[in-house]
Scaffold this motif. Structure first.
Motif, PDB file in Angstrom:
ATOM      1  N   PHE A   1      36.084  38.520  63.218  1.00 55.39           N
ATOM      2  CA  PHE A   1      37.053  38.163  64.258  1.00 55.39           C
ATOM      3  C   PHE A   1      37.605  36.764  63.994  1.00 55.39           C
ATOM      4  O   PHE A   1      36.890  35.886  63.496  1.00 55.39           O
ATOM      5  N   THR A   2      38.864  36.564  64.380  1.00 50.21           N
ATOM      6  CA  THR A   2      39.489  35.243  64.270  1.00 50.21           C
ATOM      7  C   THR A   2      40.229  34.936  65.565  1.00 50.21           C
ATOM      8  O   THR A   2      41.090  35.711  65.983  1.00 50.21           O
ATOM      9  N   ILE A   3      39.890  33.813  66.158  1.00 52.39           N
ATOM     10  CA  ILE A   3      40.602  33.351  67.344  1.00 52.39           C
ATOM     11  C   ILE A   3      41.623  32.308  66.922  1.00 52.39           C
ATOM     12  O   ILE A   3      41.362  31.479  66.037  1.00 52.39           O
TER      13      ILE A   3
ATOM     14  N   MET B   1      40.756  41.137  65.384  1.00 52.17           N
ATOM     15  CA  MET B   1      39.463  41.799  65.211  1.00 52.17           C
ATOM     16  C   MET B   1      39.566  42.779  64.047  1.00 52.17           C
ATOM     17  O   MET B   1      40.335  43.745  64.120  1.00 52.17           O
ATOM     18  N   ASN B   2      38.823  42.512  62.999  1.00 46.46           N
ATOM     19  CA  ASN B   2      38.798  43.367  61.823  1.00 46.46           C
ATOM     20  C   ASN B   2      37.416  43.988  61.647  1.00 46.46           C
ATOM     21  O   ASN B   2      36.445  43.533  62.252  1.00 46.46           O
ATOM     22  N   SER B   3      37.356  45.018  60.816  1.00 51.87           N
ATOM     23  CA  SER B   3      36.076  45.695  60.527  1.00 51.87           C
ATOM     24  C   SER B   3      35.334  46.027  61.819  1.00 51.87           C
ATOM     25  O   SER B   3      34.132  45.768  61.953  1.00 51.87           O
ATOM     26  N   LEU B   4      36.040  46.607  62.743  1.00 48.68           N
ATOM     27  CA  LEU B   4      35.461  46.888  64.050  1.00 48.68           C
ATOM     28  C   LEU B   4      34.331  47.902  63.962  1.00 48.68           C
ATOM     29  O   LEU B   4      34.358  48.825  63.128  1.00 48.68           O
ATOM     30  N   LYS B   5      33.361  47.720  64.831  1.00 49.95           N
ATOM     31  CA  LYS B   5      32.189  48.572  64.888  1.00 49.95           C
ATOM     32  C   LYS B   5      32.083  49.200  66.277  1.00 49.95           C
ATOM     33  O   LYS B   5      32.591  48.635  67.253  1.00 49.95           O
ATOM     34  N   PRO B   6      31.420  50.335  66.398  1.00 50.10           N
ATOM     35  CA  PRO B   6      31.256  50.939  67.725  1.00 50.10           C
ATOM     36  C   PRO B   6      30.627  49.980  68.736  1.00 50.10           C
ATOM     37  O   PRO B   6      30.975  50.024  69.923  1.00 50.10           O
ATOM     38  N   GLU B   7      29.763  49.101  68.277  1.00 55.53           N
ATOM     39  CA  GLU B   7      29.128  48.154  69.207  1.00 55.53           C
ATOM     40  C   GLU B   7      30.075  47.060  69.697  1.00 55.53           C
ATOM     41  O   GLU B   7      29.713  46.269  70.555  1.00 55.53           O
ATOM     42  N   ASP B   8      31.282  47.022  69.163  1.00 58.79           N
ATOM     43  CA  ASP B   8      32.300  46.103  69.681  1.00 58.79           C
ATOM     44  C   ASP B   8      33.014  46.681  70.906  1.00 58.79           C
ATOM     45  O   ASP B   8      33.825  45.993  71.533  1.00 58.79           O
ATOM     46  N   THR B   9      32.730  47.927  71.228  1.00 54.58           N
ATOM     47  CA  THR B   9      33.350  48.562  72.387  1.00 54.58           C
ATOM     48  C   THR B   9      32.999  47.813  73.664  1.00 54.58           C
ATOM     49  O   THR B   9      31.820  47.584  73.958  1.00 54.58           O
ATOM     50  N   ALA B  10      34.022  47.411  74.398  1.00 55.05           N
ATOM     51  CA  ALA B  10      33.828  46.620  75.615  1.00 55.05           C
ATOM     52  C   ALA B  10      35.181  46.339  76.255  1.00 55.05           C
ATOM     53  O   ALA B  10      36.233  46.591  75.642  1.00 55.05           O
TER      54      ALA B  10
END
Length: 124
Positions: A68-70, A83-92
């Motif tokens: 991630f880059t802000i 948000m790159n290379s997203l994972k299921p645990e990033d779900t929110a």
């Protein structure tokens, strides 16, 4: 007070990317440290990333470092979260927040203003 409105959430497959935006209005944007938080179902809200007033300093929670880059554009009164290379645990639900503290803050209690949130769902 500063008003915040997030956009850019959605449904993406694991490994994909999203870019969240948070448009602000009201008080002078560059007077605020800006942060992103997220809250998954059944979990507490957690810090994701923050950027200093002028954008020179950033801070990330360990789980998103390197993915991630802000960033912020003070001329457009907007903060972003790439948000790159997203994972299921990033779900929110992802929330944008503004802090009047002079330095980067990780505690949600130190943020004065919050957006309504935008849903990010990462499918496996």
């Amino acid at each position: 007070q500063v008003q915040l409105e997030e956009s850019g959430g959605g449904l993406v497959h694991a490994g994909g990317s999203l870019r969240l935006s948070c448009a602000t209005s009201g008080r002078t944007f560059s007077n605020y440290v800006m942060g992103w938080f997220r809250q998954a179902p059944g979990k507490e809200r957690e810090f994701v990333a923050a950027v200093s007033r002028r954008g020179f300093s950033t801070y990330y929670t360990d789980s998103v470092k390197g993915r991630f880059t802000i960033s912020r554009d003070n001329a457009k009164n907007t903060v972003y979260l790439q948000m790159n290379s997203l994972k299921p645990e990033d779900t929110a639900v992802y929330y944008c927040a503004a802090s009047s503290f002079p330095d980067i803050q990780r505690l949600s209690a130190n943020y004065d203003n919050w957006g309504q949130g935008t849903q990010v769902t990462v499918s496996s």
